[in-house]
Write an enzyme that holds these catalytic residues in place. Structure first.
Site, PDB file in Angstrom:
ATOM      1  N   ASN A  98       5.824  -1.591  11.448  1.00 52.29           N
ATOM      2  CA  ASN A  98       5.025  -1.095  10.327  1.00 52.29           C
ATOM      3  C   ASN A  98       5.350  -1.931   9.076  1.00 52.29           C
ATOM      4  O   ASN A  98       6.033  -2.949   9.176  1.00 52.29           O
ATOM      5  CB  ASN A  98       5.358   0.392  10.104  1.00 52.29           C
ATOM      6  N   SER A 115       5.663   4.978   8.682  1.00 52.10           N
ATOM      7  CA  SER A 115       5.009   4.649   7.410  1.00 52.10           C
ATOM      8  C   SER A 115       5.907   5.112   6.268  1.00 52.10           C
ATOM      9  O   SER A 115       6.442   6.219   6.315  1.00 52.10           O
ATOM     10  CB  SER A 115       3.644   5.335   7.320  1.00 52.10           C
ATOM     11  N   LYS A 125       5.650   3.701  17.074  1.00 53.66           N
ATOM     12  CA  LYS A 125       5.598   2.574  16.124  1.00 53.66           C
ATOM     13  C   LYS A 125       6.761   2.679  15.157  1.00 53.66           C
ATOM     14  O   LYS A 125       6.970   3.715  14.528  1.00 53.66           O
ATOM     15  CB  LYS A 125       4.275   2.608  15.364  1.00 53.66           C
ATOM     16  N   ASN A 141       0.840  -1.207   0.000  1.00 54.28           N
ATOM     17  CA  ASN A 141       0.000   0.000   0.000  1.00 54.28           C
ATOM     18  C   ASN A 141       0.862   1.240   0.000  1.00 54.28           C
ATOM     19  O   ASN A 141       1.962   1.270   0.550  1.00 54.28           O
ATOM     20  CB  ASN A 141      -0.966  -0.024   1.194  1.00 54.28           C
ATOM     21  N   PHE A 182      -1.652   8.110   4.283  1.00 59.61           N
ATOM     22  CA  PHE A 182      -2.408   8.722   5.399  1.00 59.61           C
ATOM     23  C   PHE A 182      -3.643   9.480   4.902  1.00 59.61           C
ATOM     24  O   PHE A 182      -3.871  10.645   5.272  1.00 59.61           O
ATOM     25  CB  PHE A 182      -1.527   9.690   6.205  1.00 59.61           C
ATOM     26  N   ASN A 241       5.069   5.963   3.309  1.00 55.32           N
ATOM     27  CA  ASN A 241       4.374   6.688   2.245  1.00 55.32           C
ATOM     28  C   ASN A 241       4.220   8.183   2.458  1.00 55.32           C
ATOM     29  O   ASN A 241       3.536   8.845   1.689  1.00 55.32           O
ATOM     30  CB  ASN A 241       3.002   6.043   2.011  1.00 55.32           C
ATOM     31  N   THR A 242       4.800   8.719   3.535  1.00 58.78           N
ATOM     32  CA  THR A 242       4.849  10.171   3.722  1.00 58.78           C
ATOM     33  C   THR A 242       6.316  10.558   3.635  1.00 58.78           C
ATOM     34  O   THR A 242       7.105  10.130   4.480  1.00 58.78           O
ATOM     35  CB  THR A 242       4.249  10.567   5.096  1.00 58.78           C
TER      36      THR A 242
END
Ligand code: FMN
Length: 369
Positions: free
Chosen positions: A251, A182, A222, A116, A120, A184-185
């Site tokens: 994660n 994460s 996390k 994915n 966010f 993706n940021t």
């Protein structure tokens, strides 16, 4: 039965559309009192021996829903009805944001994995706080609130964005998670470096204490499975130094190890975080390393590729007090939590340990004895 349904219906649909469809059904079912009572009786039976305490919170069991599934806190009752003992909502960011352009969620079915790059997508901390404040729970559930950085906020100003979310959300959180992992940021994972993480966690702790004076809101961080071992150790040491309540490991990963069965090479090359079965080994390894470093001083939460009771049991023996799942729920369906609990209770009852708490970290303690 679910696998047949998955193959006939969900597998043919765009993964994100399938997610929202299933999500709608779950939310609708949870709104009908007779139905939710019936479903919960079947899917969320209580096993006395699995009762768990983590960072001062009493839970029915150790197994919860990982962040990312219910980003906006709209299905807490629904997911509790399906048997998850704690629900971690979010990631919620300071400001609302749409996330990355679609398509951004991919299924690697033969490998029981997902990739994915959602980015966010969420309604923002003000809207989510309002929803949580208005919530009339049908079931008692432990609600974790996972917060992250708004994409447009520069890395140097990240703490302010986390503090804003904390001020809005801490009062509604049984526990709070600072997500710095994460993929993706852009730049988010740089916040895992101790020189950035120390001031960030300190600011969030202070904001939580300022906002909620009636209790101490447990604070967790996390982390990513892609951290080098020495960086895992550094985060562990920092968590002890700051008196953090927990670490969630892990994660999704940017690595592509453990994928051998998916035949479409373009899928494997999609940008984003990989989750599910291929993540299992590294998540377990990071957890083990953390427990060896912090022991019982900090509560550890194991997540990443937990597909069944045996996986959950291995995480507990490696040091996890709580365990979480996301990807396997997509592949296993509504009986996922039930099977996991049933198997975990059986595993505990045939083990040398009297309680789950006795089993926590037992493998690591043995290895270091
Ligand atoms: C589609 C998707 C979205 C996710 N979104 C988030 C998120 O917003 N915040 C977060 O901390 N983790 C997020 N995660 C990571 C999960 O919480 C979990 O750490 C990871 O998927 C490993 O667990 P699993 O193998 O059981 O899926 C997401 C995972 C997936 C698959």
């Amino acid at each position: 039965m679910y696998k047949l349904f998955f193959n006939l219906v969900f597998k043919r649909m765009d993964p994100e559309k399938a997610h929202y469809l299933a999500f709608r059904w779950i939310r609708l079912a949870a709104r009908v009192p007779v139905l939710r009572t019936f479903v919960a009786a079947v899917l969320a039976p209580r096993h006395k021996e699995l009762r768990t305490e983590a960072f001062g919170l009493r839970m029915h069991g150790p197994f919860g829903l990982a962040a990312g599934f219910d980003k906006n806190a709209v299905a807490i009752d629904g997911m509790t009805m399906l048997g998850f003992d704690h629900i971690e909502i979010g990631t919620v960011t300071g400001e609302p944001q749409p996330g990355n352009p679609k398509k951004r969620l991919f299924r690697l079915v033969p490998d029981r994995a997902l990739i994915n790059r959602m980015g966010f997508n969420n309604e923002g901390s003000a809207a989510v706080a309002e929803r949580l404040a208005a919530r009339k729970p049908a079931f008692r559930a432990t609600v974790g609130v996972n917060i992250g950085k708004t994409k447009v906020v520069p890395e140097e100003e990240a703490a302010g964005d986390y503090v804003k979310s904390t001020e809005r959300l801490a009062a509604h959180a049984d526990y709070l998670v600072v997500n710095v992992s994460s993929p993706n940021t852009p730049g988010l994972r740089n916040l895992q470096a101790t020189e950035a993480l120390r001031p960030l966690l300190t600011a969030v702790r202070e904001a939580a204490d300022r906002t909620v004076t009636s209790r101490r809101v447990p604070l967790l961080v996390k982390i990513a499975p892609d951290l080098a071992d020495e960086d895992v150790d550094a985060v562990a040491d920092l968590a002890v130094e700051l008196g953090l309540d927990g670490i969630i490991a892990t994660n999704t990963t940017i690595a592509r190890d453990g994928l051998g069965l998916t035949s479409d090479p373009s899928l494997v090359k999609e940008t984003g975080g990989l989750s599910g079965a291929p993540l299992k080994a590294r998540s377990l390894e990071v957890l083990r390393r953390l427990y060896a470093r912090v022991g019982d001083r900090i509560t550890l939460v194991g997540v990443g590729g937990i597909e069944n009771a045996e996986d959950a049991w291995q995480r507990i023996l490696a040091g996890a007090t709580l365990v979480q799942g996301y990807s396997a729920f997509i592949y296993e369906g509504p009986f996922y939590a039930r099977a996991l609990h049933k198997g975990l209770a059986a595993r505990l009852n045939t083990s040398p340990y009297a309680t789950l708490a006795d089993a926590v970290g037992a493998d690591v303690k043995k290895a270091h004895a």
